[in-house]
Design an enzyme around this catalytic site. Structure first.
Site, PDB file in Angstrom:
ATOM      1  CD  GLU A 115      38.473  24.637  35.192  1.00 14.06           C
ATOM      2  OE1 GLU A 115      38.907  23.611  35.933  1.00 14.06           O
ATOM      3  OE2 GLU A 115      37.468  24.192  34.223  1.00 14.06           O
ATOM      4  NE  ARG A 289      43.228  20.121  36.443  1.00  8.26           N
ATOM      5  CZ  ARG A 289      42.076  19.737  35.926  1.00  8.26           C
ATOM      6  NH1 ARG A 289      42.130  18.735  35.260  1.00  8.26           N
ATOM      7  NH2 ARG A 289      41.149  20.695  36.035  1.00  8.26           N
ATOM      8  NE  ARG A 385      42.253  16.924  31.878  1.00  7.51           N
ATOM      9  CZ  ARG A 385      41.248  17.064  32.484  1.00  7.51           C
ATOM     10  NH1 ARG A 385      40.358  17.347  31.586  1.00  7.51           N
ATOM     11  NH2 ARG A 385      41.125  17.335  33.642  1.00  7.51           N
TER      12      ARG A 385
HETATM   13  C1  LIG Z   1      35.047  14.476  39.092  1.00  3.49           C
HETATM   14  C2  LIG Z   1      35.593  14.866  37.687  1.00  3.49           C
HETATM   15  C3  LIG Z   1      35.603  16.170  37.063  1.00  3.49           C
HETATM   16  C4  LIG Z   1      35.960  16.720  35.735  1.00  3.49           C
HETATM   17  N1  LIG Z   1      35.710  17.803  35.331  1.00  3.49           N
HETATM   18  C5  LIG Z   1      36.084  18.225  34.173  1.00  3.49           C
HETATM   19  C6  LIG Z   1      35.719  19.349  33.670  1.00  3.49           C
HETATM   20  O1  LIG Z   1      35.010  20.304  34.346  1.00  3.49           O
HETATM   21  N2  LIG Z   1      35.893  19.639  32.273  1.00  3.49           N
HETATM   22  C7  LIG Z   1      36.487  18.740  31.302  1.00  3.49           C
HETATM   23  O2  LIG Z   1      36.734  19.119  30.291  1.00  3.49           O
HETATM   24  N3  LIG Z   1      36.810  17.524  31.933  1.00  3.49           N
HETATM   25  C8  LIG Z   1      36.511  17.354  33.330  1.00  3.49           C
HETATM   26  N4  LIG Z   1      36.764  15.983  33.830  1.00  3.49           N
HETATM   27  C9  LIG Z   1      36.983  15.001  32.972  1.00  3.49           C
HETATM   28  C10 LIG Z   1      36.229  14.355  32.067  1.00  3.49           C
HETATM   29  O3  LIG Z   1      34.850  14.410  32.456  1.00  3.49           O
HETATM   30  C11 LIG Z   1      36.358  13.030  31.278  1.00  3.49           C
HETATM   31  O4  LIG Z   1      37.497  13.187  30.724  1.00  3.49           O
HETATM   32  C12 LIG Z   1      35.312  12.785  30.395  1.00  3.49           C
HETATM   33  O5  LIG Z   1      33.960  12.941  30.671  1.00  3.49           O
HETATM   34  C13 LIG Z   1      35.553  11.329  29.763  1.00  3.49           C
HETATM   35  O6  LIG Z   1      34.421  11.062  28.971  1.00  3.49           O
HETATM   36  P1  LIG Z   1      34.293   9.734  28.149  1.00  3.49           P
HETATM   37  O7  LIG Z   1      33.009   9.729  27.407  1.00  3.49           O
HETATM   38  O8  LIG Z   1      35.565   9.405  27.272  1.00  3.49           O
HETATM   39  O9  LIG Z   1      34.200   8.587  29.486  1.00  3.49           O
HETATM   40  P2  LIG Z   1      33.146   8.466  30.707  1.00  3.49           P
HETATM   41  O10 LIG Z   1      32.539   9.748  30.718  1.00  3.49           O
HETATM   42  O11 LIG Z   1      34.018   8.362  31.496  1.00  3.49           O
HETATM   43  O12 LIG Z   1      32.250   7.341  30.202  1.00  3.49           O
HETATM   44  C14 LIG Z   1      32.766   6.057  29.986  1.00  3.49           C
HETATM   45  C15 LIG Z   1      31.548   5.305  29.644  1.00  3.49           C
HETATM   46  O13 LIG Z   1      32.233   3.888  29.543  1.00  3.49           O
HETATM   47  C16 LIG Z   1      31.235   2.814  29.949  1.00  3.49           C
HETATM   48  N5  LIG Z   1      32.244   1.671  30.110  1.00  3.49           N
HETATM   49  C17 LIG Z   1      33.442   1.455  30.708  1.00  3.49           C
HETATM   50  N6  LIG Z   1      33.945   0.215  30.491  1.00  3.49           N
HETATM   51  C18 LIG Z   1      33.052  -0.446  29.683  1.00  3.49           C
HETATM   52  C19 LIG Z   1      32.878  -1.933  29.551  1.00  3.49           C
HETATM   53  N7  LIG Z   1      33.882  -2.720  29.670  1.00  3.49           N
HETATM   54  N8  LIG Z   1      31.644  -2.128  28.886  1.00  3.49           N
HETATM   55  C20 LIG Z   1      30.625  -1.302  28.691  1.00  3.49           C
HETATM   56  N9  LIG Z   1      30.664   0.112  29.034  1.00  3.49           N
HETATM   57  C21 LIG Z   1      31.757   0.223  29.742  1.00  3.49           C
HETATM   58  C22 LIG Z   1      30.949   3.495  31.581  1.00  3.49           C
HETATM   59  O14 LIG Z   1      29.891   2.818  31.711  1.00  3.49           O
HETATM   60  C23 LIG Z   1      30.605   4.905  30.698  1.00  3.49           C
HETATM   61  O15 LIG Z   1      29.457   4.852  30.283  1.00  3.49           O
HETATM   62  C24 LIG Z   1      36.253  15.545  35.010  1.00  3.49           C
HETATM   63  C25 LIG Z   1      36.399  14.330  35.459  1.00  3.49           C
HETATM   64  C26 LIG Z   1      36.206  14.030  36.828  1.00  3.49           C
HETATM   65  C27 LIG Z   1      36.248  12.587  37.255  1.00  3.49           C
END
Ligand SMILES: Cc1cc2nc3c(=O)[nH]c(=O)nc-3n(C[C@H](O)[C@H](O)[C@H](O)COP(=O)(O)OP(=O)(O)OC[C@H]3O[C@@H](n4cnc5c(N)ncnc54)[C@H](O)[C@@H]3O)c2cc1C
Length: 518
Positions: A115, A289, A385
């Site tokens: 990428e 990016r 990032r």
């Molecule tokens: C469309 C897209 C494509 C991407 N592609 C890639 C990729 O190919 N490779 C890569 O490395 N990264 C990618 N990213 C980035 C990556 O997906 C995210 O940075 C990562 O998944 C974040 O994971 P996380 O567990 O921190 O949060 P998330 O997966 O966002 O999970 C957050 C959780 O917190 C919960 N939550 C939030 N607020 C509250 C609250 N107040 N009370 C209770 N629960 C709450 C939500 O319900 C959810 O369960 C992409 C992101 C997007 C949006």
């Protein structure tokens, strides 16, 4: 008020929160795992491109790419941890234990893609649905683990600290110490308290405070706002990454067009068919990016066009359908056949490089409060990032944080108190006002604190948001709590934190780009 006691309260069930829950539960700890929606309703499920799995004999090259993408601002110790420990975290959980269905070469070896900003092929993927393949496997494993209790549809409202929530003088409790959170219970709709020995913020990022975003609904920086309110330190919040390529169509839903398409040979063109990235950066369409997003923004502003195009002419139609089935299908539903036509694209808010400051074990400056995944910030991403580092950061951070918690949870030096009951007013907030206020936050951030910023624009954003915060605070004190109200309150607070950080930093670096007013 109902009170639940647990060892670990994990707020967020994306990849970071779920992976932490698995590690902690396997060490015998009791875990409460909160999420706004079902197990798959997280940005982690939407990740398309893949996850870095760099087992090459030259890990220095990955370290260099992360540092270069970060505009020289990344924390070398955080890079070192990710590069050295990341491959083992992927191997242990995703390959050896869960056997996630990553794409493989005919000889059975993992297929590697590339990428933007990567100098080598080092990303593994499951077609263009990598996040779904990973999170589904991890979530199934969570559901089969008896000492993890899911609280789906339950929204954390505020963190509990000894200084704020014991009814005793604040100065008796130094340093700041967290012991759980108030939560709006998904089943009863009433506030409850979850009292925990360790509290882990894993609420993801903040894309939904911007009008155009790749993020799921609800991703408004809940964790940042909650952490800020109890005095946790936040850093680098001005560095919001805008993804260069999100599908653009009038009245069509916006969705991410993975960078892996450019990794496989697709190129960006303007409305006149010119490959404008060649004049901007030596890596052309595969530049980091921030550079691509700004170049597209510049192209759109100078031409007056509503979008630019991703030209897939270099990719064979069968290959496109086989390798990118999700994007092929989604574009088709919006009237674009990507085996013959270029994809109309615009940039959109995608990823928060900053967050709640932590050490390499997820520790914040508030005792027993950790932050992981996109919510935490070790400084790994600096000002921008590198693609596909975040899923890897979720896994590695979850593992190290859980290990540190498992090691010291037995030695807690305070007795967990009972928090005071939540006083809930009976009047409902007006949903039209809440929706309108949320759209005002999103428009303000997009127009005044988006891809290109200036002091005057940020000052205006701050003025609007400060006024809004007062208004929302009065809803919040006078009305019955709802998910929408909690979301609005946190969205306004997070937006103010981003604007404040952006105003304090006059230097254009990575994804924070400032122009002079005049
Ligand atoms: C469309 C897209 C494509 C991407 N592609 C890639 C990729 O190919 N490779 C890569 O490395 N990264 C990618 N990213 C980035 C990556 O997906 C995210 O940075 C990562 O998944 C974040 O994971 P996380 O567990 O921190 O949060 P998330 O997966 O966002 O999970 C957050 C959780 O917190 C919960 N939550 C939030 N607020 C509250 C609250 N107040 N009370 C209770 N629960 C709450 C939500 O319900 C959810 O369960 C992409 C992101 C997007 C949006």
């Amino acid at each position: 008020m109902n009170i639940i006691h647990t060892d670990c309260l994990v707020i967020g069930a994306g990849l970071a929160g779920s992976a932490y829950a698995l590690h902690a539960a396997r060490a015998g700890l009791d875990v409460q795992l909160l999420s706004l929606g079902g197990p798959s309703e997280a940005n982690s499920d939407w990740a398309q491109g893949g996850i870095i799995f760099d087992t090459s004999a030259r890990p220095d090259s990955l370290a260099r790419d992360i540092m270069t993408a970060s505009d020289g601002m990344a924390n070398p110790a955080a890079i070192d941890q990710l590069v050295k420990e990341g491959p083992l975290a992927v191997r242990e959980l995703l390959l050896d234990e869960l056997d996630v269905a990553f794409d493989r070469e005919p000889d059975g070896e993992l297929e590697l893609t590339r990428e933007g900003g990567h100098s080598e092929r080092r990303i593994i993927h499951a077609k263009d649905l990598t996040g779904r393949a990973i999170l589904t496997s991890v979530a199934n494993c969570v559901d089969a683990t008896s000492n993890i209790t899911r609280q789906m549809g339950s929204v954390a409202i505020d963190l509990l600290t000894l200084s704020h929530n014991t009814g005793r003088p604040a100065d008796r409790f130094e340093p700041l110490t967290c012991f759980g959170a108030y939560v709006l219970d998904g089943k009863s709709g009433e506030p409850l308290a979850i009292v925990a020995r360790k509290t882990i913020l894993a609420t993801g990022g903040l894309g939904q405070i911007f009008q155009h975003t790749t993020n799921r609904q609800g991703t408004v920086g809940h964790g940042y706002a909650m952490a800020y309110r109890v005095g946790a330190r936040l850093i680098d919040l001005e560095y919001v990454q805008f993804h260069p390529t999100v599908f653009y169509g009038l009245n069509a839903p916006h969705f991410l067009i993975t960078e892996a398409l450019r990794g496989e040979g697709a190129v960006l063109k303007n409305g006149r068919g010119e490959n404008f990235m060649n004049d901007v950066h030596e890596l052309g369409s595969l530049a980091p990016r921030d550079i691509v997003s700004r170049a597209i923004h510049h192209e759109m502003v100078s031409s007056g066009d509503a979008c630019v195009y991703l030209d897939l002419a270099a990719l064979k139609p069968d290959y496109i359908r086989e390798r990118f089935p999700y994007i092929y299908q989604r574009c088709k539903e919006s009237g674009v056949d990507i085996t013959t036509d270029p994809i109309p694209v615009v940039p959109a808010a995608h990823y928060s490089c900053g967050g709640v400051h932590t050490d390499l074990n997820g520790r914040t400056n508030v005792r027993h409060l950790n932050a992981i995944g996109e919510t935490g910030c070790t400084g790994l991403h600096g000002a921008n990032r590198l693609a596909s580092t975040s899923l890897l950061e979720c896994l590695t951070g979850a593992k190290f944080t859980a290990q540190a918690d498992i090691a010291d949870i037995g030695a807690l030096e305070f007795r967990l108190p009972e928090p005071p009951a939540w006083e809930s007013p009976q009047r409902d907030a007006d949903p039209t006002l809440i929706q309108q206020d949320l759209s005002l936050v999103r428009q303000t951030m997009w127009n005044y604190a988006g891809i290109v910023r200036s002091d005057r624009r940020l000052t205006r954003a701050r003025r609007i948001l400060l006024e809004l915060r007062e208004e929302v605070q009065s809803f919040y004190s006078d009305c019955r709590l709802s998910r929408d109200l909690i979301e609005l309150r946190n969205a306004v607070q997070t937006a103010l934190l981003v604007v404040h950080a952006a105003k304090l930093n006059p230097d254009s670096k990575g994804c924070h780009f400032v122009v002079d007013d005049d």
